[in-house]
Write an enzyme that holds these catalytic residues in place. Structure first.
Site, PDB file in Angstrom:
ATOM      1  N   LYS A 144       1.165  -1.416   0.131  1.00 57.35           N
ATOM      2  CA  LYS A 144       0.351   0.098   0.012  1.00 57.35           C
ATOM      3  C   LYS A 144       0.798   1.468   0.013  1.00 57.35           C
ATOM      4  O   LYS A 144       0.607   2.033  -0.617  1.00 57.35           O
ATOM      5  CB  LYS A 144      -0.851   0.333   1.551  1.00 57.35           C
ATOM      6  CG  LYS A 144      -1.651  -0.777   1.892  1.00 57.35           C
ATOM      7  CD  LYS A 144      -2.388  -0.674   2.745  1.00 57.35           C
ATOM      8  CE  LYS A 144      -2.217  -0.188   3.938  1.00 57.35           C
ATOM      9  NZ  LYS A 144      -1.683  -1.157   4.985  1.00 57.35           N
TER      10      LYS A 144
ATOM     11  N   ARG B 202      -9.061   1.769   9.633  1.00 59.78           N
ATOM     12  CA  ARG B 202      -8.847   1.003  10.282  1.00 59.78           C
ATOM     13  C   ARG B 202      -9.753   0.145  10.477  1.00 59.78           C
ATOM     14  O   ARG B 202      -9.914  -0.992  11.267  1.00 59.78           O
ATOM     15  CB  ARG B 202      -7.169   1.002  10.937  1.00 59.78           C
ATOM     16  CG  ARG B 202      -6.488   0.415   9.984  1.00 59.78           C
ATOM     17  CD  ARG B 202      -5.186   0.667  11.048  1.00 59.78           C
ATOM     18  NE  ARG B 202      -4.017  -0.386  10.654  1.00 59.78           N
ATOM     19  CZ  ARG B 202      -3.017   0.362  10.154  1.00 59.78           C
ATOM     20  NH1 ARG B 202      -2.628   1.080   9.971  1.00 59.78           N
ATOM     21  NH2 ARG B 202      -1.968  -0.534  10.379  1.00 59.78           N
TER      22      ARG B 202
ATOM     23  N   ARG C  10      11.371  -6.880   5.415  1.00 60.42           N
ATOM     24  CA  ARG C  10      11.765  -5.200   5.041  1.00 60.42           C
ATOM     25  C   ARG C  10      12.255  -4.479   5.757  1.00 60.42           C
ATOM     26  O   ARG C  10      12.925  -4.574   6.619  1.00 60.42           O
ATOM     27  CB  ARG C  10      10.430  -4.725   3.957  1.00 60.42           C
ATOM     28  CG  ARG C  10      10.072  -4.741   5.712  1.00 60.42           C
ATOM     29  CD  ARG C  10       8.312  -3.951   5.314  1.00 60.42           C
ATOM     30  NE  ARG C  10       7.361  -3.444   6.306  1.00 60.42           N
ATOM     31  CZ  ARG C  10       6.585  -2.374   6.166  1.00 60.42           C
ATOM     32  NH1 ARG C  10       5.649  -2.042   4.993  1.00 60.42           N
ATOM     33  NH2 ARG C  10       6.003  -1.816   7.347  1.00 60.42           N
TER      34      ARG C  10
ATOM     35  N   ARG D 226      11.372  -2.156  11.701  1.00 65.56           N
ATOM     36  CA  ARG D 226      10.567  -1.867  12.303  1.00 65.56           C
ATOM     37  C   ARG D 226      10.579  -2.803  13.730  1.00 65.56           C
ATOM     38  O   ARG D 226      10.760  -3.738  13.375  1.00 65.56           O
ATOM     39  CB  ARG D 226       9.848  -1.358  11.807  1.00 65.56           C
ATOM     40  CG  ARG D 226       9.237  -0.176  10.754  1.00 65.56           C
ATOM     41  CD  ARG D 226       8.459   0.032  10.594  1.00 65.56           C
ATOM     42  NE  ARG D 226       6.827  -0.181  10.693  1.00 65.56           N
ATOM     43  CZ  ARG D 226       5.735   0.167   9.798  1.00 65.56           C
ATOM     44  NH1 ARG D 226       5.755   0.689   8.317  1.00 65.56           N
ATOM     45  NH2 ARG D 226       4.425  -0.556  10.634  1.00 65.56           N
TER      46      ARG D 226
ATOM     47  N   ARG E  63      -0.427  -8.540  14.277  1.00 66.33           N
ATOM     48  CA  ARG E  63      -0.917  -6.949  13.228  1.00 66.33           C
ATOM     49  C   ARG E  63      -2.012  -8.211  12.336  1.00 66.33           C
ATOM     50  O   ARG E  63      -2.892  -7.161  11.639  1.00 66.33           O
ATOM     51  CB  ARG E  63       0.424  -6.243  12.965  1.00 66.33           C
ATOM     52  CG  ARG E  63       0.969  -5.610  13.303  1.00 66.33           C
ATOM     53  CD  ARG E  63       2.378  -4.969  12.606  1.00 66.33           C
ATOM     54  NE  ARG E  63       2.251  -4.346  11.441  1.00 66.33           N
ATOM     55  CZ  ARG E  63       3.151  -3.909  10.920  1.00 66.33           C
ATOM     56  NH1 ARG E  63       4.449  -4.450  10.816  1.00 66.33           N
ATOM     57  NH2 ARG E  63       2.682  -3.122   9.579  1.00 66.33           N
TER      58      ARG E  63
HETATM   59  P1  AMP Z   1       0.989   1.487   9.760  1.00 66.14           P
HETATM   60  O1  AMP Z   1       2.626   1.901   8.829  1.00 66.14           O
HETATM   61  O2  AMP Z   1       0.307   1.253   8.595  1.00 66.14           O
HETATM   62  O3  AMP Z   1       1.514   0.130   9.181  1.00 66.14           O
HETATM   63  O4  AMP Z   1       1.121   1.872  11.102  1.00 66.14           O
HETATM   64  C1  AMP Z   1       1.871   1.065  11.780  1.00 66.14           C
HETATM   65  C2  AMP Z   1       0.916   1.328  13.215  1.00 66.14           C
HETATM   66  O5  AMP Z   1       0.568   2.364  13.377  1.00 66.14           O
HETATM   67  C3  AMP Z   1      -0.488   0.283  13.589  1.00 66.14           C
HETATM   68  O6  AMP Z   1       0.032  -1.332  13.629  1.00 66.14           O
HETATM   69  C4  AMP Z   1      -0.776   0.681  14.256  1.00 66.14           C
HETATM   70  O7  AMP Z   1      -0.493   0.387  15.569  1.00 66.14           O
HETATM   71  C5  AMP Z   1      -0.827   2.537  13.940  1.00 66.14           C
HETATM   72  N1  AMP Z   1      -1.766   2.805  13.074  1.00 66.14           N
HETATM   73  C6  AMP Z   1      -1.381   3.431  11.737  1.00 66.14           C
HETATM   74  N2  AMP Z   1      -2.557   3.901  11.190  1.00 66.14           N
HETATM   75  C7  AMP Z   1      -3.729   3.599  12.054  1.00 66.14           C
HETATM   76  C8  AMP Z   1      -5.100   3.625  12.087  1.00 66.14           C
HETATM   77  N3  AMP Z   1      -5.697   4.237  11.349  1.00 66.14           N
HETATM   78  N4  AMP Z   1      -5.958   3.467  13.430  1.00 66.14           N
HETATM   79  C9  AMP Z   1      -5.427   2.966  14.606  1.00 66.14           C
HETATM   80  N5  AMP Z   1      -3.277   2.900  14.476  1.00 66.14           N
HETATM   81  C10 AMP Z   1      -3.285   2.997  13.095  1.00 66.14           C
END
Ligand code: AMP
Length: 229
Positions: free
Chosen positions: A13, A88, A127, A167, A178
């Site tokens: 994404k 989400r 990654r 990360r 996740r």
């Molecule tokens: P991502 O980089 O999108 O995978 O986000 C990393 C982490 O940030 C996720 O596993 C959540 O803990 C938090 N996070 C990101 N976007 C959201 C969202 N829309 N709602 C809640 N938590 C979020």
């Protein structure tokens, strides 16, 4: 153009969102990036979010909705946007709907990038991220660094200079959490937009360039060939 990009963690994404943003001159709003910036800045929000993020769980809907509301009010959003990693949960999707209705806007389209869970685990565990630029390196880009077991080091020198790191939430245990969170809480978001007839599906197992071509072709069909200058 008001887009959301949907798909499991590791579906590609973020990479695709950046390409769409560049091609169409949209604002790219990644809630994960905003939260990581808060963590790096050591803000109150960042301190509270870090533990939740490291556990692979979701930050509260109210917090994320407030963050997105603030970002959408910035001037660069007038030309259109792509939301990445948001909504989400169903509550976030409904909250976004209310936010947009206030501005007489709506989501035009949700791009769903589909990838099998085994492939997601393979990609996420391999990654790494450039600490300075945030650029993501795939397993394939770093494979020359792998040891005999195929493990890529957690940190090292990035191909373009600087260093890369893994990360915390890309470690094996957290990846599983996740994915479980995705199935339980984010699947309903797909149903929500599908009920509004807004979802197009893209095969995310193809090479990245092919995924990009497929997305551009969909966007051309729907919106014409508007591109940024
Ligand atoms: P991502 O980089 O999108 O995978 O986000 C990393 C982490 O940030 C996720 O596993 C959540 O803990 C938090 N996070 C990101 N976007 C959201 C969202 N829309 N709602 C809640 N938590 C979020």
């Amino acid at each position: 153009m008001h887009l959301i990009i949907l798909g499991a963690p590791g579906s590609g994404k973020g990479t695709q969102a950046v390409r769409i943003k560049e091609r169409y001159g949209l604002a790219h709003i990644s809630t994960g990036d905003i939260l990581r910036a808060e963590v790096a800045a050591g803000s109150e929000l960042g301190r509270r979010a870090k533990a939740v993020m490291d556990a692979g769980q979701l930050v509260g809907d109210d917090i994320v909705l407030a963050m997105v509301g603030k970002r959408l009010a910035q001037p660069d959003c007038v030309r259109g946007w792509i939301l990445d990693g948001f909504p989400r949960t169903r509550a976030q999707a409904e909250g976004l709907g209310r936010l947009l209705a206030g501005a007489d806007l709506d989501v035009d389209l949700g791009l769903l990038i589909q990838v099998q869970p085994e492939e997601v685990i393979r990609r996420l565990s391999g990654r790494r991220v450039n600490r300075a630029s945030g650029r993501i390196y795939s397993r394939e880009e770093l494979i020359h660094l792998a040891d005999a077991t195929g493990e890529i080091p957690a940190a090292g020198a990035a191909p373009e200079g600087g260093d890369f790191y893994q990360r915390d939430d890309d470690k094996a245990d957290t990846i599983r959490d996740r994915l479980a969170v995705y199935e339980e809480q984010t699947r309903p978001v797909i149903d929500y937009y599908e009920n509004h007839d807004k979802v197009v599906r893209i095969d995310g197992a193809q090479p990245m360039e092919r995924v990009t071509d497929a997305i551009f072709s969909i966007l051309r069909d729907r919106f014409g060939s508007r591109e940024s200058a």
